[in-house]
Design a protein around this motif. Structure first.
Motif, mmCIF file in Angstrom:
data_model
loop_
_atom_site.group_PDB
_atom_site.id
_atom_site.type_symbol
_atom_site.label_atom_id
_atom_site.label_comp_id
_atom_site.label_asym_id
_atom_site.label_seq_id
_atom_site.Cartn_x
_atom_site.Cartn_y
_atom_site.Cartn_z
ATOM 1 N N ASN A 1 25.867 -15.285 -33.757
ATOM 2 C CA ASN A 1 24.424 -15.075 -33.779
ATOM 3 C C ASN A 1 24.039 -14.361 -32.470
ATOM 4 O O ASN A 1 24.247 -14.891 -31.380
ATOM 5 N N HIS A 2 23.485 -13.176 -32.595
ATOM 6 C CA HIS A 2 23.152 -12.337 -31.435
ATOM 7 C C HIS A 2 22.206 -13.051 -30.445
ATOM 8 O O HIS A 2 22.351 -12.911 -29.226
ATOM 9 N N MET A 3 21.277 -13.828 -30.961
ATOM 10 C CA MET A 3 20.311 -14.509 -30.083
ATOM 11 C C MET A 3 20.978 -15.642 -29.299
ATOM 12 O O MET A 3 20.677 -15.880 -28.137
ATOM 13 N N ALA B 1 24.092 -15.543 -28.555
ATOM 14 C CA ALA B 1 24.995 -14.847 -27.637
ATOM 15 C C ALA B 1 24.279 -14.411 -26.354
ATOM 16 O O ALA B 1 24.837 -14.524 -25.259
ATOM 17 N N HIS B 2 23.024 -13.932 -26.482
ATOM 18 C CA HIS B 2 22.273 -13.570 -25.267
ATOM 19 C C HIS B 2 22.239 -14.766 -24.308
ATOM 20 O O HIS B 2 22.412 -14.621 -23.099
ATOM 21 N N ILE B 3 22.022 -15.947 -24.859
ATOM 22 C CA ILE B 3 21.922 -17.162 -24.040
ATOM 23 C C ILE B 3 23.299 -17.590 -23.519
ATOM 24 O O ILE B 3 23.471 -17.909 -22.336
ATOM 25 N N THR C 1 21.541 -6.843 -21.141
ATOM 26 C CA THR C 1 21.239 -5.912 -22.234
ATOM 27 C C THR C 1 22.288 -6.117 -23.325
ATOM 28 O O THR C 1 23.281 -6.799 -23.111
ATOM 29 N N ASP C 2 22.060 -5.511 -24.484
ATOM 30 C CA ASP C 2 22.991 -5.726 -25.590
ATOM 31 C C ASP C 2 24.404 -5.315 -25.193
ATOM 32 O O ASP C 2 24.625 -4.199 -24.745
ATOM 33 N N ASN C 3 25.353 -6.237 -25.351
ATOM 34 C CA ASN C 3 26.733 -5.978 -24.943
ATOM 35 C C ASN C 3 27.663 -6.877 -25.748
ATOM 36 O O ASN C 3 27.235 -7.896 -26.297
HETATM 37 ZN ZN ZN Z 1 19.648 -8.133 -27.896
#
Ligand code: ZN
Ligand code: KG4
Length: 341
Positions: free
Chosen positions: A112-114, A116-118, A307-309
């Motif tokens: 889950n991208h969200m 993953a940011h965390i 940032t997105d990575n």
């Molecule tokens: Zn993002």
């Protein structure tokens, strides 16, 4: 010592194609191909994004494996972004990850991208500071604005979120009104450094204690600029620094107010930020200031993990991998995935 777990992470949710290899919690490579093609349209064009992912994905993955100095046969598992994001973009990463996992006969892990940011906060770096559970995370990006209570790696609760635009959009749309190119957030940050944050006043939205609303701010800025430009056609040019500083001040003030409300409500004083907008220098400075004055402990990730990575996808994949939390080959992309799913 036993061989580390090598996880390949693949991220393709929006307009950046990224691949990363980690060895347990350490990043060996984090390759990101940005898509320049969108800047002239003033925003991401989904059709062009998926086409560019298609062109980038093979070289980006090859480069990530080469930079990590391993062979693809050394990989323990492949993690990919399941969502949220643009369907066409997600499909490129999802399909590629599935084929490679099948070809190598290794586990496939959906991320889950969200989350993953965390969870990027759990990447191991020389001087990294990892938040203890529970902590509060303010996730701020071009697509999302959320305050999340993180009780464990995969136990998260949304305390508040935006009811309209994301904070990155607020920065980018304001920048567009000033005639700045997309994405304008970093430019507002840059010009604000030489401006007076109190020069112009924009009112703060009235929404729930922990929710956000930024669409009213954009309209207020539009009307303000229209009025001033009518009197002085050079108003924006002559006042660019002060306007940027005032817009940024208002946005950051809103974010900090909400964080204070979250601390009051939860009594949790470990505060993390995540997402592309956490690159903003005023947000970083204000957080450090609150740390000093309110006894918070703040966690600000290294810029390349905000940032997105794909490193954030790989670390989340690793945290699932050690619990044998795999997905099967029929996994599909999910554009509207929530942080709690
Ligand atoms: Zn993002
Ligand atoms: O997380 P991210 O890379 O992509 C999304 O998932 O959306 O965030 C990109 C957003 C853009 O809106 C960009 O303008 C904003 O982050 N941004 C900034 C700064 N650097 C990036 N906004 C304000 N100040 C910055 N320094």
């Amino acid at each position: 010592m036993s061989k580390p777990n090598y996880i390949l992470g693949i991220e393709s949710s929006c307009d950046d194609t990224s691949a990363s290899v980690i060895a347990d919690r350490k990043v060996l490579s984090n390759v990101i191909a940005n898509q320049e093609v969108h800047s002239k349209y003033g925003g991401v064009v989904p059709e062009l994004a998926s086409r560019a992912h298609q062109q980038n994905i093979v070289p980006v993955v090859q480069q990530a494996i080469a930079q990590a100095n391993i062979k693809k046969e050394d990989l323990s598992a492949i993690a990919f972004t399941k969502g949220p994001g643009l369907m066409g973009s997600l499909l490129v990463g999802t399909s590629f990850a599935k084929s490679l996992a099948m070809g190598l006969n290794i586990p496939l892990i959906d991320v889950n991208h969200m989350q993953a940011h965390i969870l990027a906060h759990f990447i191991k770096e020389e001087d990294s500071k990892t938040p203890p559970f529970p902590f509060i995370c303010l996730t701020i990006s071009g697509g999302h604005t959320q305050i999340v209570k993180v009780s464990d790696y995969f136990s998260m609760e949304i305390l508040g979120e935006t009811i309209d635009d994301a904070v990155g959009e607020a920065f980018d749309k304001s920048a567009k009104l000033l005639g700045l190119p997309y994405p304008g957030g970093p430019l507002i940050d840059k010009y604000a450094k030489e401006g007076n944050p109190k020069a112009f006043k924009f009112s703060k939205p009235k929404v729930g204690d922990l929710d956000f609303s930024f669409s009213g701010l954009k309209t207020a800025i539009l009307y303000f600029l229209q009025k001033e430009v009518k009197n002085n056609p050079d108003f924006i040019k002559e006042n660019l620094h002060d306007i940027c500083a005032s817009i940024q001040f208002t946005i950051v003030e809103i974010l900090m107010d909400k964080l204070k409300n979250a601390v009051k409500k939860t009594h949790i004083k470990h505060i993390a930020i995540a997402g592309g907008v956490s690159a903003n220098s005023e947000i970083r400075a204000r957080l450090q200031n609150l740390e000093k004055h309110l006894g918070w402990t703040t966690y600000i990730p290294k810029f390349e993990y905000t940032t997105d990575n794909a490193a954030m996808i790989a670390i989340t994949g690793f945290l699932k991998f050690i619990n044998n939390n795999y997905t099967n080959i029929s996994a599909s992309a999910k554009p509207r995935l929530k942080v709690t799913e």
